[in-house]
Design an enzyme around this catalytic site. Structure first.
Site, short mmCIF file in Angstrom:
data_model
loop_
_atom_site.label_atom_id
_atom_site.label_comp_id
_atom_site.label_asym_id
_atom_site.label_seq_id
_atom_site.Cartn_x
_atom_site.Cartn_y
_atom_site.Cartn_z
N SER A 14 -17.89 -12.61 9.05
CA SER A 14 -18.17 -11.16 9.10
C SER A 14 -18.54 -10.66 10.49
O SER A 14 -19.33 -9.74 10.64
CB SER A 14 -19.31 -10.77 8.14
OG SER A 14 -19.04 -11.24 6.86
N GLU A 149 -11.08 -26.08 5.98
CA GLU A 149 -9.89 -25.38 5.52
C GLU A 149 -9.12 -24.66 6.64
O GLU A 149 -7.96 -24.35 6.48
CB GLU A 149 -10.21 -24.42 4.38
CG GLU A 149 -11.41 -23.54 4.65
CD GLU A 149 -11.80 -22.72 3.43
OE1 GLU A 149 -11.37 -23.06 2.33
OE2 GLU A 149 -12.53 -21.73 3.62
N LYS A 187 -29.87 -16.05 22.16
CA LYS A 187 -29.60 -17.49 22.22
C LYS A 187 -28.11 -17.81 22.33
O LYS A 187 -27.30 -17.26 21.58
CB LYS A 187 -30.15 -18.16 20.94
CG LYS A 187 -31.67 -18.13 20.86
CD LYS A 187 -32.23 -19.10 21.89
CE LYS A 187 -33.74 -19.20 21.80
NZ LYS A 187 -34.28 -19.96 22.96
N GLY A 363 -8.27 1.26 -9.91
CA GLY A 363 -9.02 0.15 -10.47
C GLY A 363 -8.31 -0.43 -11.68
O GLY A 363 -7.26 0.07 -12.09
N CYS A 390 -4.43 6.78 -8.62
CA CYS A 390 -3.95 5.72 -9.51
C CYS A 390 -4.74 5.71 -10.83
O CYS A 390 -4.52 6.56 -11.66
CB CYS A 390 -3.98 4.39 -8.77
SG CYS A 390 -2.69 3.29 -9.38
N GLY A 392 -7.54 6.76 -11.21
CA GLY A 392 -8.17 8.09 -11.20
C GLY A 392 -7.23 9.13 -11.78
O GLY A 392 -7.66 10.08 -12.44
N MET A 393 -5.93 8.97 -11.56
CA MET A 393 -4.95 9.89 -12.14
C MET A 393 -4.86 9.64 -13.65
O MET A 393 -4.80 10.58 -14.45
CB MET A 393 -3.59 9.70 -11.48
CG MET A 393 -2.51 10.58 -12.06
SD MET A 393 -1.07 9.56 -12.41
CE MET A 393 0.11 10.70 -13.02
N HIS A 516 -1.17 5.39 -3.79
CA HIS A 516 -2.39 5.17 -2.99
C HIS A 516 -2.25 5.79 -1.60
O HIS A 516 -1.85 5.09 -0.65
CB HIS A 516 -2.66 3.68 -2.86
CG HIS A 516 -3.10 3.04 -4.13
ND1 HIS A 516 -4.42 2.98 -4.51
CD2 HIS A 516 -2.39 2.46 -5.12
CE1 HIS A 516 -4.50 2.37 -5.68
NE2 HIS A 516 -3.28 2.05 -6.08
N GLU A 518 -4.43 6.41 0.46
CA GLU A 518 -5.40 5.85 1.42
C GLU A 518 -4.80 4.75 2.31
O GLU A 518 -5.36 4.43 3.35
CB GLU A 518 -6.65 5.32 0.70
CG GLU A 518 -6.48 4.03 -0.11
CD GLU A 518 -6.01 4.26 -1.56
OE1 GLU A 518 -5.40 5.32 -1.82
OE2 GLU A 518 -6.23 3.38 -2.40
N1 GLN Z 1 -4.92 -0.32 -13.89
C1 GLN Z 1 -3.94 0.69 -13.65
C2 GLN Z 1 -2.53 0.13 -13.70
O1 GLN Z 1 -2.32 -1.05 -13.61
C3 GLN Z 1 -4.19 1.38 -12.32
C4 GLN Z 1 -4.03 0.49 -11.14
C5 GLN Z 1 -4.64 1.06 -9.88
O2 GLN Z 1 -5.47 1.94 -9.94
N2 GLN Z 1 -4.27 0.52 -8.75
O3 GLN Z 1 -1.60 0.87 -13.84
#
Ligand code: GLN
Length: 541
Positions: A14, A149, A187, A363, A390, A392-393, A516, A518
């Site tokens: 990190s 690793e 240090k 999500g 996503c 959220g939609m 997405h 973002e």
């Molecule tokens: N879980 C939802 C899907 O698989 C949305 C995925 C996401 O938000 N990236 O369609």
């Protein structure tokens, strides 16, 4: 010939190797050079696509649909390099290709060993990036040098340095100079050990970047130089720049890191004057972005309602894009991070009252869904600007179907396979066919925009391209019903089969997208949706 920079890290994880690699890329671009970047991760997963956001943070999706480490997001935000499948490798993916070749008999009966077979595979992957007309490829080696690793990766970059010649390879090592409060001293011993370990593995770093809380005085620099066998001018001090991480390139430039790299690698910056604008991130543009971040005229507060909210890195690109949207409006964006389940427990007002915009990110899985749906209802009913991404939609569609259209059993089949109204479902469920293989929609896909909509205002284009990562889609059987109640389907795939964007007619700014955005926002080029979302939030103050 493409030159190579290898970035390794020691002492602790990190330290910001990703941000530093991105910053080095940005500085070299600002000198007119064309840069590529890539990352090697020492874990055994083939890619981070299947890892939990708690384990790994955000999964960053590239144009060509690779699910990659979030450091690739930093690379794309800081530079003009375009990330691809060739830009992120793991121990798992390297072994996967070696074993696949072995099974096909490609090694002609040889005994397969870490050296040379695995290391050769790593070297091939490093060179997969440099076949375009790049001046420099920056390869970041994840993990800490000295860990078991990461050995094959360190060995591979050692060998590659030999193969391409000393003048074409540069090793940069990032370390920590800890400050001991009780002794009031910084240090150098951990750094000495870390460089010692690297030298045992056959690599003498050319440049050290030292993360430190306190300035490194001349005496300390002498000591590091002596014990680590590195010239004083190649020891770069990097003081913490929080909260504005975009200042890292400035800190490095102040100490002449770009010039040092150019000198050591004998890079030809003069020859690139002609195409400097093509590659240039634009140093002045960068500076003015930082000025805006430091002294914004306006301020707004955006609630992000998610479910991995306590982990900054789980929504890294979302948070960054909100900052960019703020820059685009000369505004500071204060994030209010809200755990969707807390809304379920305490009610929506307790967590969302007073915020000027609400964002529900992507999500997977059912946990927190009803909290997100409640947050969206709150945004819709109170005319608070809303951006859904996503998942959220999906939640925005469920909310509208339930609360506006009265379809009480509305749900996504991701959460209820027997939903009375599957407003979001798998394409194969909608078409009643069976698809073979992976059904995840990944990477850049085109989308047509409808005129006279919020999204058309934002993009001002008929056809856009955005990145996807999902399985479930809007169920077209419900389109008419939702449209009749005021939902606008403002973006669809060019063949009209897939809904990409929904928005609401009678609302100041309510937009939810299947993709997405973002992943395509940069601090110097805020994404149009984030820019307009923040703009709308400023207008509701
Ligand atoms: N879980 C939802 C899907 O698989 C949305 C995925 C996401 O938000 N990236 O369609």
């Amino acid at each position: 010939m493409t030159k190579h920079i290898f970035v390794t890290g020691g002492v602790v994880s990190s330290l910001g190797k990703g941000l530093n690699s991105a910053s080095i890329g940005m500085l070299l671009e600002s000198r007119g050079l064309k840069v590529g970047l890539q990352k090697f991760d020492p874990y055994v997963n083939v890619d981070p696509g299947t890892m939990s956001p708690y384990e790994h943070g955000e999964v960053y999706v590239t144009e060509d649909g690779a699910e990659t480490d979030l450091d690739l997001g930093h690379y794309e935000r800081y530079t003009n390099a375009v990330m691809s499948k060739n830009c992120n490798w793991t121990t798992g993916s390297i072994y996967f290709s070696v074993i696949t070749k072995e099974r096909k008999g490609e090694y002609l009966g040889k005994t397969i060993q870490v050296i040379p077979h695995v290391t050769n595979e790593i070297k091939d992957c490093i060179q997969k990036v440099d076949d375009e007309d790049l001046d420099v490829v920056i390869s970041e080696i994840g993990g800490i040098t000295g860990d078991i690793e990461s050995h094959p990766f360190v060995e591979a970059i050692r060998q590659l340095g030999q193969d391409i010649g000393k003048e074409n390879a540069l090793y940069i090592h990032l370390t920590l100079i800890p400050y001991l409060r009780a002794a009031d001293e910084i240090k150098t011993k951990p750094t000495q050990h870390s460089v010692g370990q690297l030298r045992q593995l056959g690599i003498q770093p050319d440049i050290l970047i030292c993360r430190t809380e306190k300035p490194i005085g001349d005496e300390i620099r002498d000591k590091i130089s002596l014990f680590c066998n590195i010239e004083k001018e190649s020891i770069i001090e990097e003081m913490d720049v929080k909260p504005i991480l975009y200042e890292i390139p400035l800190v490095l430039k102040e100490q002449g890191l770009d010039q040092l790299i150019i000198k050591k690698l004998r890079l030809d910056t003069e020859g690139h004057r002609e195409n400097i604008h093509e590659y240039n991130q634009g140093f002045d543009e960068w500076l003015s972005m930082i000025q805006t971040l430091k002294k914004p005229e306006f301020s707004t507060e955006i609630a992000v309602v998610g479910k991995y909210i306590e982990h900054q890195s789980s929504y890294e690109s979302i948070y960054e894009s909100l900052i960019h949207g703020g820059v685009g409006n000369n505004a500071k964006v204060v994030e209010r991070r809200v755990e969707a389940e807390d809304i379920e427990k305490d009610g929506v007002e307790a967590h969302l009252k007073g915020c000027k915009g609400i964002l529900v990110p992507g999500g997977f899985g059912e946990r927190g869904i009803s909290g997100k749906v409640e947050a969206i209802r709150y945004a819709r009913e109170n005319n608070i600007p809303f951006l859904g991404i996503c998942l959220g939609m999906h939640c925005a569609v469920i909310e509208f179907a339930k609360n506006v259209c009265g379809l009480s059993g509305a749900n996504s089949t991701e959460f209820d396979t027997k939903a009375a109204h599957p407003v979001i479902s798998l394409l194969e469920e909608q078409l009643n066919v069976e698809f073979k293989g992976g059904t995840m929609r990944l990477g850049a896909q085109p989308c047509k925009l409808k005129h006279d909509t919020k999204v058309y205002d934002a993009y001002n284009m008929d056809l856009i391209s955005e990145r996807h990562r999902h399985r479930y889609e809007f169920n077209n059987n419900y389109q008419e019903q939702l449209e009749n109640k005021g939902m606008v389907f403002s973006g669809v795939s060019p063949d009209n089969r897939l809904v990409e964007i929904v928005e609401l007619k009678d609302h100041p700014w309510f937009v939810a997208v299947q993709f997405h955005p973002e992943f395509k926002s940069k601090p110097t080029k805020p994404h149009p949706l984030f820019r307009d979302f923040i703009k709308a939030s400023l207008q509701t103050q």
